[in-house]
Design a protein around this motif. Structure first.
Motif, PDB file in Angstrom:
ATOM      1  N   LYS A 331       0.836  -1.215   0.000  1.00  0.00           N
ATOM      2  CA  LYS A 331       0.000   0.000   0.000  1.00  0.00           C
ATOM      3  C   LYS A 331       0.867   1.259   0.000  1.00  0.00           C
ATOM      4  N   SER A 332       1.824   1.320   0.926  1.00  0.00           N
ATOM      5  CA  SER A 332       2.699   2.501   1.004  1.00  0.00           C
ATOM      6  C   SER A 332       3.565   2.630  -0.239  1.00  0.00           C
ATOM      7  N   LEU A 335       1.571   4.302  -2.947  1.00  0.00           N
ATOM      8  CA  LEU A 335       1.471   5.754  -2.735  1.00  0.00           C
ATOM      9  C   LEU A 335       2.774   6.447  -3.131  1.00  0.00           C
ATOM     10  N   SER A 360       3.933  11.356   4.444  1.00  0.00           N
ATOM     11  CA  SER A 360       4.654  10.093   4.607  1.00  0.00           C
ATOM     12  C   SER A 360       4.471   9.562   6.021  1.00  0.00           C
ATOM     13  N   GLN A 361       4.190   8.253   6.149  1.00  0.00           N
ATOM     14  CA  GLN A 361       4.018   7.692   7.494  1.00  0.00           C
ATOM     15  C   GLN A 361       5.331   7.722   8.286  1.00  0.00           C
ATOM     16  N   ASP A 431      -0.421   8.766   3.889  1.00  0.00           N
ATOM     17  CA  ASP A 431      -0.047   7.437   4.371  1.00  0.00           C
ATOM     18  C   ASP A 431      -0.089   7.431   5.895  1.00  0.00           C
ATOM     19  N   VAL A 459      -4.124   5.762   2.982  1.00  0.00           N
ATOM     20  CA  VAL A 459      -3.992   4.459   3.625  1.00  0.00           C
ATOM     21  C   VAL A 459      -4.129   4.688   5.120  1.00  0.00           C
TER      22      VAL A 459
END
Length: 554
Positions: A331-332, A335, A360-361, A431, A459
């Protein structure tokens, strides 16, 4: 008793972060530590873990601690096997990897793992160290729904003590039986789960507001009375030198002093600590765009192995799309491909006129050496405008001159959102945007995103966020994307219907396989040696199919 925190006080420069903090943790006790971003929760954990030294007080640890920091770093050049080298002969290694869906990742490099898989890997090492006390700082941040469910079950069965820092309401409700709230450097205890804490807190705040309003009203009444009496006293003083009027003025002045004395003896009631509220809004969408902003056709990503393939989609203007799926399905990575920081095979087309903002996560898109003000000025040089917006995001006064390197993770999230607001983007790619945010900040950012007029692709494993935000759900696995053209409730209903249908088909298949096993067993009784080898092989294959169906479609 596993942990005794006694009278901890901690300053960072001249600011008091923690004041006289004391609590204990015993076996089987599950405690949630909550508080606003920047309240000092992570600082307290670092004091307990002796990563930083307190200015006063002591910490007595009486058991092996399994610690999951929220900003843990792993040597990404290592493989999973190398990371777990100290436990390679541990009898629980393979079962633990299997339970956490990491058994197939054993030879992979850590840099190829998803954020959730890295969290699972770190938790694996914690479990194998046989801790008596678990200290978990935002453990659900990167976990998928399956991982969160597993962690809830693990904590409920864990026989030691647990201290959890989390803003995940669902997770706290399922795991803890006591809440510690850190507020303005002090600690308050609530002997119950999250719902008990929330209800009790609301009632406390109501009572405090009523008491404070009554105090203000009485104080104002006495102040006005004192002023009026003093004015009468002055009036008689000015009227004449007559002893009668002067005597009257003295009596009135005495009454005034009595009222002032009552005012001074009033027990002061502090203003209730109502949480500060973020106040923000995205600007209007810029230039008019076409209906399709991004199109992907048969996208594929390979590291050491295939992460995903056959991914096709299109992102339409003004749509809010939530991507869900298990950790490790890419998923990431998808993105990152859309925003241009990962390469993928296949055809990925971005409209040349669309401006994309990315969250960004890993929170990597900030310069650690800059102040907050200088970081935001990279997007917009209008200092007056950005100072106002920073105040709306709770960065006021001298806060704007803080270095990025000194911010909590929740404060970093707020700065990134501020940059997104100023950027004038037509597509936001987010994310895990609610990671590290306290509950109030989450809700305010949700409200701002709901008013945003551009498209959003996100996400998230935050149940509440997905339910509130998504107009369309994309369920992603390694083989492609399944689109559900409705919100999260629509997705759940469709999945439930599909699940019931699959269960009916599986039950029929189970009956067929059981009959086939019975037939093979009967043949084995009277078969020749040549036939036996083939029948044994067939029996094993059918038995494996049967076990799979029974374990997945109970």
């Amino acid at each position: 008793m596993l942990l005794n925190v006694n009278s901890i006080t901690k300053y960072i420069k001249d600011k008091k972060i923690l004041e006289n903090i004391s609590f204990k943790i015993y076996e089987k006790q599950k405690i949630g530590l909550i508080g606003d971003n920047g309240a000092g929760k992570s600082t307290l954990l670092k004091v307990i873990m002796k990563e930083i030294v307190s200015d006063d007080g002591s910490v007595d640890v009486r058991g092996n601690i399994g610690y999951l920091p929220q900003d843990f770093s792993i040597d990404e050049d290592k493989t999973v096997e190398e990371f777990l080298k100290d436990y390679e002969f541990h009898h629980n290694l393979i079962p633990t990897l299997s339970r956490l869906n990491l058994n197939e990742k054993y030879k992979q490099r850590i840099e190829t793992l998803s954020g959730g898989e890295k969290t699972r890997l770190y938790i694996t090492r914690i479990i194998l160290s046989k801790p008596q006390l678990l200290i978990l700082d935002e453990p659900t941040n990167h976990l998928d729904y399956e991982g969160i469910t597993w962690l809830v079950d693990f904590i409920s069965k864990f026989q030691g003590g647990v201290l959890i820092v989390s803003h995940d309401r669902y997770f706290l409700e399922k795991t803890v039986n006591k809440i510690l709230e850190l507020e303005k450097g002090s600690l308050r205890e609530y002997n119950g789960g999250y719902s008990f804490y929330k209800n009790t807190k609301e009632k406390e705040l109501e009572r405090e507001i009523i008491a404070y309003e009554a105090y203000k009203k009485e104080k104002k009444k006495l102040e006005l009375a004192a002023i009026k009496v003093m004015e009468r006293s002055n009036k008689y003083n000015n009227m004449s030198q007559n002893d009668f009027y002067r005597g009257k003025a003295a009596k009135i002045a005495k009454r005034s002093k009595a009222i002032i004395s009552r005012l001074e003896q009033m027990e002061e009631v502090s203003k209730p600590n109502q949480p500060l509220k973020i106040n923000l809004a995205f600007g209007k969408e810029g230039k008019r765009l076409g209906d399709i902003l991004v199109r992907g056709e048969k996208l594929k990503k390979v590291y050491d192995n295939t992460i995903f393939e056959n991914i096709s989609f299109q992102i339409q203007r003004n749509k809010r799309i939530g991507i869900i799926g298990k950790n490790g399905v890419g998923k990431s990575t998808l993105l990152k491909a859309i925003v241009g920081i990962e390469s993928v095979d296949g055809n990925l087309t971005i409209s040349p006129s669309v401006k994309i903002g990315y969250f960004s996560q890993e929170l990597k898109n900030l310069d650690e050496n800059l102040t907050l003000l200088d970081e935001v000025k990279k997007i917009d040089a209008n200092q007056s405008k950005i100072r106002n917006l920073m105040a709306c995001m709770l960065f006021k006064g001298e806060d704007v001159f803080k270095k990025i390197s000194n911010l909590s993770l929740g404060e970093r999230v707020r700065i990134i959102f501020l940059k997104l607001i100023l950027g004038g983007y037509q597509l936001l790619v987010l994310d895990e945007p609610t990671n590290f945010l306290d509950i109030i900040s989450r809700e305010k950012i949700e409200e701002a995103l709901l008013d945003y007029e551009g498209a959003i692709l996100f996400v998230s494993h935050d149940h509440y966020f997905v339910r509130r935000m998504a107009q369309e759900i994309w369920e992603m696995d390694n083989k492609g994307i399944t689109r559900y053209l409705g919100d999260y409730e629509y997705y759940l209903n469709k999945k439930n219907q599909k699940g019931e249908k699959n269960k009916r088909i599986a039950k029929e298949e189970i009956l067929n396989l059981e009959m086939e096993l019975s037939t093979i067993s009967f043949k084995l009784i009277s078969c020749s040696d040549n036939e036996k080898k083939e029948l044994d092989k067939k029996y094993s294959e059918v038995l494996q199919q049967l076990k799979y169906l029974k374990s997945n479609f109970r």
